[in-house]
Design an enzyme around this catalytic site. Structure first.
Site, PDB file in Angstrom:
ATOM      1  CB  SER A  47     -84.824  38.735 -82.400  1.00 56.74           C
ATOM      2  OG  SER A  47     -84.706  39.246 -81.101  1.00 56.74           O
ATOM      3  CB  SER A  49     -79.552  34.254 -84.027  1.00 59.39           C
ATOM      4  OG  SER A  49     -79.234  35.526 -84.556  1.00 59.39           O
ATOM      5  CB  SER A  52     -75.724  42.021 -79.948  1.00 54.53           C
ATOM      6  OG  SER A  52     -76.858  42.455 -80.648  1.00 54.53           O
ATOM      7  CB  SER A 117     -80.574  42.301 -92.661  1.00 51.02           C
ATOM      8  OG  SER A 117     -79.578  41.531 -92.030  1.00 51.02           O
TER       9      SER A 117
END
Ligand SMILES: Nc1ncnc2c1ncn2[C@@H]1O[C@H](COP(=O)(O)OS(=O)(=O)O)[C@@H](OP(=O)(O)O)[C@H]1O
Ligand SMILES: Nc1ncnc2c1ncn2[C@@H]1O[C@H](COP(=O)(O)OP(=O)(O)O)[C@@H](O)[C@H]1O
Length: 213
Positions: A47, A49, A52, A117
């Site tokens: 999260s 990194s 998006s 993931s």
């Protein structure tokens, strides 16, 4: 499996008496129409990194070049299709295998799936679902320390305070890929801009023939 008048009835999971229907338009025809090869670009990382950010910039660049692309974002999928799933290991696995990227790729779309993931076996299971070379794994090689400093949603702070349990990198594992197609990392000791990260992926797609029929 039962064969009746050329129809094959089969059972898959809990679905009984189902029959596969072939479509008259095949993958190659869709590919020729869209002048591109459908594929799954699977972005994995902590999260914060930049998954998006990369997905969004990449899709902007592809769109500007006239390509059909779509983004499936873990956070967004959890607002709908996957809202019944938690962050425990088996739900994270289900979350990932429910991602419909394979269908988009089959339709000829360049589909970006952007999910933490964290488990190697789950990512490999996804890779196994799509035909050879249609799965491009992108690892956001950004250290936890940097992600935690960014903390745009304040989630790391909450996790450190024990207010979120099982947070990836804090009290839940992340297994980096051992062998993936693209690694986004430091260049000349600096983090790349979102534009440069997206260009790295576009270059890969170009060099490997995805951006033509
Ligand atoms: N426990 C825990 N661990 C990690 N992340 C958490 C957790 N709880 C909520 N969030 C938020 O959920 C986003 C990650 O969802 P994903 O579907 O990508 O996760 S996973 O692939 O199933 O591991 C993640 O979004 P990103 O920051 O975009 O990665 C967080 O906003
Ligand atoms: N290449 C980059 N350089 C600097 N900051 C970035 C970069 N990519 C993303 N960020 C910033 O890091 C934060 C997390 O990015 P985000 O794309 O939301 O990550 P993720 O989807 O992996 O959680 C955001 O504030 C974003 O603006």
């Amino acid at each position: 499996m039962q064969v009746m008048e050329n129809l094959v009835r089969t059972t898959v999971g809990m679905s009984t008496n189902i029959v596969w229907h072939e479509c008259s338009i095949g993958k190659l025809e869709r590919q020729n129409l869209l002048m591109q090869k459908g594929c799954v670009i699977w972005i994995t990382g902590f999260s914060g990194s930049g998954k998006s950010t990369l997905a969004s910039m990449l899709n902007r660049q592809l769109h500007c070049r006239g390509h059909v692309s779509y983004v499936l974002d873990g956070d967004n999928l959890r607002h709908g299709l996957n809202k019944d799933l938690s962050f425990k290991a088996e739900d994270r696995a289900e979350n990932i295998c429910r991602v419909v990227a394979k269908l988009f790729a089959d339709a000829g779309v360049i589909c970006t799936a952007s999910l933490i993931s964290p488990y190697r076996r789950d990512r490999d299971a996804c890779r196994a679902l799509v035909p050879d070379s249609m799965f491009i794994e992108v690892f956001m090689d950004v250290p936890l320390k940097v992600c935690e400093e960014r903390d745009p949603k304040g989630l790391y702070k909450l996790a450190r305070a024990g207010k979120i349990k099982g947070f990836t990198g804090i009290d839940d594992p992340y297994e980096p890929p051992m062998d993936c197609e693209i690694v986004i990392q430091l260049k000349d000791g600096k983090y790349q801009t979102p534009k440069a990260m997206a260009e790295q992926v576009v270059t890969y797609l170009e060099e490997n023939g995805y951006l033509k029929a």
